[in-house]
Design a protein around this motif. Structure first.
Motif, PDB file in Angstrom:
ATOM      1  N   HIS A 205       0.836  -1.198   0.000  1.00  0.00           N
ATOM      2  CA  HIS A 205       0.000   0.000   0.000  1.00  0.00           C
ATOM      3  C   HIS A 205       0.870   1.246   0.000  1.00  0.00           C
ATOM      4  O   HIS A 205       2.087   1.174   0.188  1.00  0.00           O
ATOM      5  CB  HIS A 205      -0.928   0.019   1.221  1.00  0.00           C
ATOM      6  CG  HIS A 205      -0.198   0.103   2.532  1.00  0.00           C
ATOM      7  ND1 HIS A 205       0.415  -0.992   3.118  1.00  0.00           N
ATOM      8  CD2 HIS A 205       0.033   1.155   3.365  1.00  0.00           C
ATOM      9  CE1 HIS A 205       0.977  -0.623   4.260  1.00  0.00           C
ATOM     10  NE2 HIS A 205       0.770   0.682   4.424  1.00  0.00           N
TER      11      HIS A 205
ATOM     12  N   HIS B 221       0.760   5.765   1.091  1.00  0.00           N
ATOM     13  CA  HIS B 221       0.104   6.798   1.880  1.00  0.00           C
ATOM     14  C   HIS B 221       0.183   8.128   1.128  1.00  0.00           C
ATOM     15  O   HIS B 221       1.072   8.332   0.302  1.00  0.00           O
ATOM     16  CB  HIS B 221       0.784   6.962   3.242  1.00  0.00           C
ATOM     17  CG  HIS B 221       0.778   5.728   4.086  1.00  0.00           C
ATOM     18  ND1 HIS B 221      -0.355   5.233   4.666  1.00  0.00           N
ATOM     19  CD2 HIS B 221       1.785   4.885   4.442  1.00  0.00           C
ATOM     20  CE1 HIS B 221      -0.063   4.143   5.346  1.00  0.00           C
ATOM     21  NE2 HIS B 221       1.236   3.901   5.220  1.00  0.00           N
TER      22      HIS B 221
ATOM     23  N   ASP C 171       0.620  10.913   2.839  1.00  0.00           N
ATOM     24  CA  ASP C 171       1.458  11.758   3.685  1.00  0.00           C
ATOM     25  C   ASP C 171       2.752  11.036   4.059  1.00  0.00           C
ATOM     26  O   ASP C 171       2.954   9.873   3.743  1.00  0.00           O
ATOM     27  CB  ASP C 171       0.693  12.121   4.966  1.00  0.00           C
ATOM     28  CG  ASP C 171      -0.657  12.743   4.684  1.00  0.00           C
ATOM     29  OD1 ASP C 171      -0.733  13.580   3.768  1.00  0.00           O
ATOM     30  OD2 ASP C 171      -1.635  12.379   5.371  1.00  0.00           O
TER      31      ASP C 171
ATOM     32  N   HIS D  23       4.817   9.082   6.674  1.00  0.00           N
ATOM     33  CA  HIS D  23       4.454   8.237   7.814  1.00  0.00           C
ATOM     34  C   HIS D  23       5.693   7.953   8.641  1.00  0.00           C
ATOM     35  O   HIS D  23       6.650   7.347   8.163  1.00  0.00           O
ATOM     36  CB  HIS D  23       3.808   6.934   7.333  1.00  0.00           C
ATOM     37  CG  HIS D  23       2.315   7.005   7.296  1.00  0.00           C
ATOM     38  ND1 HIS D  23       1.497   6.080   7.898  1.00  0.00           N
ATOM     39  CD2 HIS D  23       1.492   7.925   6.764  1.00  0.00           C
ATOM     40  CE1 HIS D  23       0.231   6.411   7.724  1.00  0.00           C
ATOM     41  NE2 HIS D  23       0.207   7.524   7.027  1.00  0.00           N
TER      42      HIS D  23
ATOM     43  N   PRO E 276       5.619   9.874   1.085  1.00  0.00           N
ATOM     44  CA  PRO E 276       4.340   9.687   0.401  1.00  0.00           C
ATOM     45  C   PRO E 276       4.521   8.902  -0.897  1.00  0.00           C
ATOM     46  O   PRO E 276       5.557   8.997  -1.559  1.00  0.00           O
ATOM     47  CB  PRO E 276       3.894  11.125   0.104  1.00  0.00           C
ATOM     48  CG  PRO E 276       4.645  11.979   1.056  1.00  0.00           C
ATOM     49  CD  PRO E 276       5.955  11.286   1.272  1.00  0.00           C
ATOM     50  N   ASP E 277       3.530   8.117  -1.229  1.00  0.00           N
ATOM     51  CA  ASP E 277       3.460   7.444  -2.525  1.00  0.00           C
ATOM     52  C   ASP E 277       4.576   6.428  -2.738  1.00  0.00           C
ATOM     53  O   ASP E 277       5.013   6.214  -3.862  1.00  0.00           O
ATOM     54  CB  ASP E 277       3.461   8.484  -3.659  1.00  0.00           C
ATOM     55  CG  ASP E 277       2.924   7.919  -4.970  1.00  0.00           C
ATOM     56  OD1 ASP E 277       1.995   7.096  -4.916  1.00  0.00           O
ATOM     57  OD2 ASP E 277       3.445   8.272  -6.040  1.00  0.00           O
TER      58      ASP E 277
ATOM     59  N   SER F 171       1.198  10.533  11.018  1.00  0.00           N
ATOM     60  CA  SER F 171       1.109  10.884   9.604  1.00  0.00           C
ATOM     61  C   SER F 171       1.222  12.393   9.466  1.00  0.00           C
ATOM     62  O   SER F 171       0.394  13.137  10.014  1.00  0.00           O
ATOM     63  CB  SER F 171      -0.238  10.387   9.046  1.00  0.00           C
ATOM     64  OG  SER F 171      -0.478  10.918   7.774  1.00  0.00           O
TER      65      SER F 171
ATOM     66  N   ARG G  56      -6.326   2.200  -2.635  1.00  0.00           N
ATOM     67  CA  ARG G  56      -5.677   2.825  -1.485  1.00  0.00           C
ATOM     68  C   ARG G  56      -5.855   4.340  -1.516  1.00  0.00           C
ATOM     69  O   ARG G  56      -6.077   4.972  -0.467  1.00  0.00           O
ATOM     70  CB  ARG G  56      -4.191   2.464  -1.475  1.00  0.00           C
ATOM     71  CG  ARG G  56      -3.465   2.974  -0.229  1.00  0.00           C
ATOM     72  CD  ARG G  56      -3.948   2.264   1.020  1.00  0.00           C
ATOM     73  NE  ARG G  56      -3.375   2.832   2.223  1.00  0.00           N
ATOM     74  CZ  ARG G  56      -3.317   2.187   3.381  1.00  0.00           C
ATOM     75  NH1 ARG G  56      -3.814   0.978   3.500  1.00  0.00           N
ATOM     76  NH2 ARG G  56      -2.774   2.771   4.442  1.00  0.00           N
TER      77      ARG G  56
ATOM     78  N   GLU H  84      -7.426   6.518   1.513  1.00  0.00           N
ATOM     79  CA  GLU H  84      -6.686   7.618   2.136  1.00  0.00           C
ATOM     80  C   GLU H  84      -7.508   8.907   2.120  1.00  0.00           C
ATOM     81  O   GLU H  84      -7.566   9.643   3.115  1.00  0.00           O
ATOM     82  CB  GLU H  84      -5.353   7.829   1.410  1.00  0.00           C
ATOM     83  CG  GLU H  84      -4.351   6.705   1.610  1.00  0.00           C
ATOM     84  CD  GLU H  84      -3.696   6.736   2.977  1.00  0.00           C
ATOM     85  OE1 GLU H  84      -3.420   7.833   3.489  1.00  0.00           O
ATOM     86  OE2 GLU H  84      -3.470   5.651   3.544  1.00  0.00           O
TER      87      GLU H  84
ATOM     88  N   LYS I 242     -10.331   8.765   4.693  1.00  0.00           N
ATOM     89  CA  LYS I 242      -9.902   9.096   6.055  1.00  0.00           C
ATOM     90  C   LYS I 242      -9.881  10.604   6.276  1.00  0.00           C
ATOM     91  O   LYS I 242     -10.319  11.103   7.314  1.00  0.00           O
ATOM     92  CB  LYS I 242      -8.513   8.507   6.330  1.00  0.00           C
ATOM     93  CG  LYS I 242      -8.499   7.007   6.532  1.00  0.00           C
ATOM     94  CD  LYS I 242      -7.084   6.485   6.640  1.00  0.00           C
ATOM     95  CE  LYS I 242      -6.472   6.773   7.966  1.00  0.00           C
ATOM     96  NZ  LYS I 242      -5.117   6.159   8.105  1.00  0.00           N
TER      97      LYS I 242
END
Length: 274
Positions: A32, A34, A36, A38, A68-69, A88, A223, A227, A230
């Motif tokens: 996965h 994100h 942001d 992490h 990120p990514d 995050s 994903r 994200e 959220k």
């Protein structure tokens, strides 16, 4: 036996930052990404994960710094499981800090570093951010967060270099597809259309997109949707509206995907962070 769970917090002093504490034994994170940065540490046991084809072991005294990514997964090192604290940090916050302090590095050069002092500083900051008395210590928290973020990038930041590895699927095409997923996540995407737009067969497109990102197009898009869901939940938006906005068929499908990814339902997550 460790209870499989993730608890979430949202501090109004720094409203865009997400905080969590997790306990895992058998639960494994699929590959996965994100939106942001992490940052995480373990407080018990150890976590192992794959990142760009390399294996990493997050244990006590280490700090995980994921950009990120960047695709990665995660699972326990030992049968007894592990516990972890995660924060995050949005790209916008990092950009503001690095701009004001004239720091050019906005990209972590490694996803894992041995840093016992920062491990302890992170735990202290995390504890303060989730404290019910946080509002009374706003100046201290803002200062500590800025100092911690600055120290991370001064130690472990590097200028991001773009990977122009020669694939039939070009770097720019990957960027364009990702942007399309972000901008049009509510749409239904067809593999035929995505492949045709790049001049590749479906098989070539699937293989090369995964080679470039570490994830299939479907997994990446899913994903992204979770994200953004959220972030919408943190803003207090109705769950049924969020499901439609981010591209899930209905609220039930969002609930199922969200619970599988984060071990908590959207409604319980929203109650935790509002």
């Amino acid at each position: 036996m460790i209870e499989e769970k993730i608890e979430y917090w949202h501090n109004p002093i720094v409203p865009d930052i997400e905080l969590s504490k997790a306990s895992f034994q058998h639960f494994e994170f699929d590959q996965h990404i994100h939106l942001d940065y992490h940052i995480g540490v373990v407080t018990q046991g150890g976590q192992k994960y794959q990142h760009k084809g390399e294996s990493y072991h997050l244990g006590k005294g280490c700090i995980s710094t994921l950009n990120p990514d960047e695709a990665h997964n995660g699972q326990s090192v030992e049968d007894e499981g592990y516990q972890a604290n995660v924060m995050s940090i949005p790209i916008s916050y990092v950009n503001q800090i690095t701009s004001e302090l004239n720091i050019k590095e906005q990209y972590f050069s490694s996803p894992l570093s041995w840093a016992p002092d920062l491990h302890q500083a992170f735990l202290h900051l995390h504890r303060n951010l989730i404290s019910p008395y946080a509002k009374q210590e706003q100046l201290q928290i803002e200062t500590s967060l800025m100092a911690f973020t600055t120290e991370l990038f001064e130690r472990y930041g590097s200028v991001k270099t773009l990977n122009h590895q020669q694939h039939a699927l070009s770097y720019q095409q990957v960027v364009d597809i990702k942007s399309q997923f972000h901008d049009e996540m509510h749409n239904v995407f067809q593999l035929d259309d995505l492949a045709a737009a790049t001049g590749l067969s479906k098989f070539q497109f699937l293989r090369q997109f995964k080679a470039a990102t570490g994830m299939t197009p479907h997994a990446y898009l899913k994903r992204i949707r979770l994200e953004y869901a959220k972030k919408a939940l943190i803003k207090g938006e109705p769950i049924i509206d969020i499901a439609q906005q981010v591209g899930f068929f209905d609220q039930s499908h969002l609930n199922k995907a969200f619970k599988k990814a984060f071990l908590i339902t959207p409604s319980h997550f929203q109650k935790r962070v509002l």
